[in-house]
Design a protein around this motif. Structure first.
Motif, mmCIF file in Angstrom:
data_model
loop_
_atom_site.group_PDB
_atom_site.id
_atom_site.type_symbol
_atom_site.label_atom_id
_atom_site.label_comp_id
_atom_site.label_asym_id
_atom_site.label_seq_id
_atom_site.Cartn_x
_atom_site.Cartn_y
_atom_site.Cartn_z
ATOM 1 N N ALA A 107 1.252 -1.231 -0.024
ATOM 2 C CA ALA A 107 -0.603 -0.050 0.058
ATOM 3 C C ALA A 107 0.318 1.101 0.152
ATOM 4 N N VAL A 108 1.768 0.909 1.084
ATOM 5 C CA VAL A 108 2.634 2.213 0.906
ATOM 6 C C VAL A 108 3.687 2.279 -0.368
ATOM 7 N N MET A 109 3.681 1.543 -1.477
ATOM 8 C CA MET A 109 4.682 1.191 -2.872
ATOM 9 C C MET A 109 3.539 1.843 -3.804
ATOM 10 N N LEU A 110 2.290 1.747 -3.844
ATOM 11 C CA LEU A 110 1.511 2.033 -4.656
ATOM 12 C C LEU A 110 0.370 4.062 -4.407
ATOM 13 N N SER A 111 0.933 3.612 -2.947
ATOM 14 C CA SER A 111 0.878 5.242 -2.994
ATOM 15 C C SER A 111 1.967 6.194 -3.254
ATOM 16 N N ILE A 112 3.168 6.143 -3.053
ATOM 17 C CA ILE A 112 4.437 6.294 -3.991
ATOM 18 C C ILE A 112 4.250 5.710 -5.073
ATOM 19 N N ALA A 113 4.305 5.466 -5.670
ATOM 20 C CA ALA A 113 3.485 5.074 -7.367
ATOM 21 C C ALA A 113 3.062 6.226 -8.019
ATOM 22 N N LEU A 114 1.401 5.959 -7.522
ATOM 23 C CA LEU A 114 0.472 7.558 -7.511
ATOM 24 C C LEU A 114 1.340 8.355 -7.033
ATOM 25 N N ALA A 115 1.927 8.780 -5.900
ATOM 26 C CA ALA A 115 1.781 10.604 -6.016
ATOM 27 C C ALA A 115 3.978 10.981 -7.468
ATOM 28 N N CYS A 116 4.645 10.078 -7.742
ATOM 29 C CA CYS A 116 5.082 10.118 -8.596
ATOM 30 C C CYS A 116 4.137 9.976 -10.116
ATOM 31 N N ILE A 117 3.539 9.600 -10.170
ATOM 32 C CA ILE A 117 2.243 9.602 -11.701
ATOM 33 C C ILE A 117 1.539 11.501 -11.280
ATOM 34 N N VAL A 118 1.453 12.029 -9.845
ATOM 35 C CA VAL A 118 1.175 13.065 -9.944
ATOM 36 C C VAL A 118 1.537 14.104 -10.850
ATOM 37 N N TRP A 119 2.995 14.245 -9.581
ATOM 38 C CA TRP A 119 4.418 15.066 -9.623
ATOM 39 C C TRP A 119 4.496 14.788 -11.549
ATOM 40 N N LEU A 120 4.743 13.629 -11.947
ATOM 41 C CA LEU A 120 4.759 13.950 -13.291
ATOM 42 C C LEU A 120 3.556 13.853 -14.656
ATOM 43 N N ALA A 121 2.765 14.264 -13.869
ATOM 44 C CA ALA A 121 1.808 14.344 -14.820
ATOM 45 C C ALA A 121 1.849 16.042 -15.190
ATOM 46 N N VAL A 122 2.360 17.014 -14.426
ATOM 47 C CA VAL A 122 1.660 18.165 -13.297
ATOM 48 C C VAL A 122 2.990 18.721 -14.243
ATOM 49 N N ILE A 123 4.563 18.086 -14.253
ATOM 50 C CA ILE A 123 5.517 18.101 -14.979
ATOM 51 C C ILE A 123 5.773 18.391 -16.112
ATOM 52 N N VAL A 124 5.217 17.295 -16.665
ATOM 53 C CA VAL A 124 5.025 17.072 -18.549
ATOM 54 C C VAL A 124 4.401 17.654 -18.798
#
Length: 129
Positions: A107-124
């Motif tokens: 669950a922690v790993m998935l929440s970190i993956a989601l955070a990375c996706i959100v941050w990368l989406a905004v950056i891209v």
């Protein structure tokens, strides 16, 4: 079925709110004191949350970036609670306890993956604009 209420449950009102706040702060203190992963994620949050205000062009983008960071902290606290409870039950190897701890870690790993996706989406999105 036993229909009695737990003696540990509060009745409500301002005293309940004060108690809830006290217990919540104790929980955050315990997470900070006993959980290295929480301290690391909190350090990341201290850096990322101000960065979210700079990176996010809109209130919605800022809120999404900050929410993603908070989600990681929330899931880490829940995982730490699960691990503490499991350790209170037994420190011996048990397949179900091991599975519970692995699921919490996932669950922690998935929440970190989601955070990375959100941050990368905004950056891209900003790089493409």
């Amino acid at each position: 079925m036993n229909d009695t209420h737990s003696p540990y449950k509060s009745k409500g009102g301002p005293r309940r709110l004060a108690g809830a706040l006290r217990y919540s702060l104790q929980g955050l203190g315990a997470a900070f004191k006993h959980e290295a992963a929480f301290r690391q994620e909190l350090l990341a949050a201290v850096v990322l949350i101000p960065l979210a205000f700079w990176l996010g062009n809109t209130l919605v983008e800022q809120a999404l970036l900050i929410a993603a960071v908070f989600l990681v902290l929330i899931v880490e606290v829940l995982n730490s609670a699960l691990e503490a409870l499991a350790d209170a039950i037994t420190l011996e190897q048990h397949p179900l306890i091991g599975r519970a701890k692995d699921l919490g870690s996932a669950a922690v790993m998935l929440s970190i993956a989601l955070a990375c996706i959100v941050w990368l989406a905004v950056i891209v999105h900003h790089a493409a604009a």
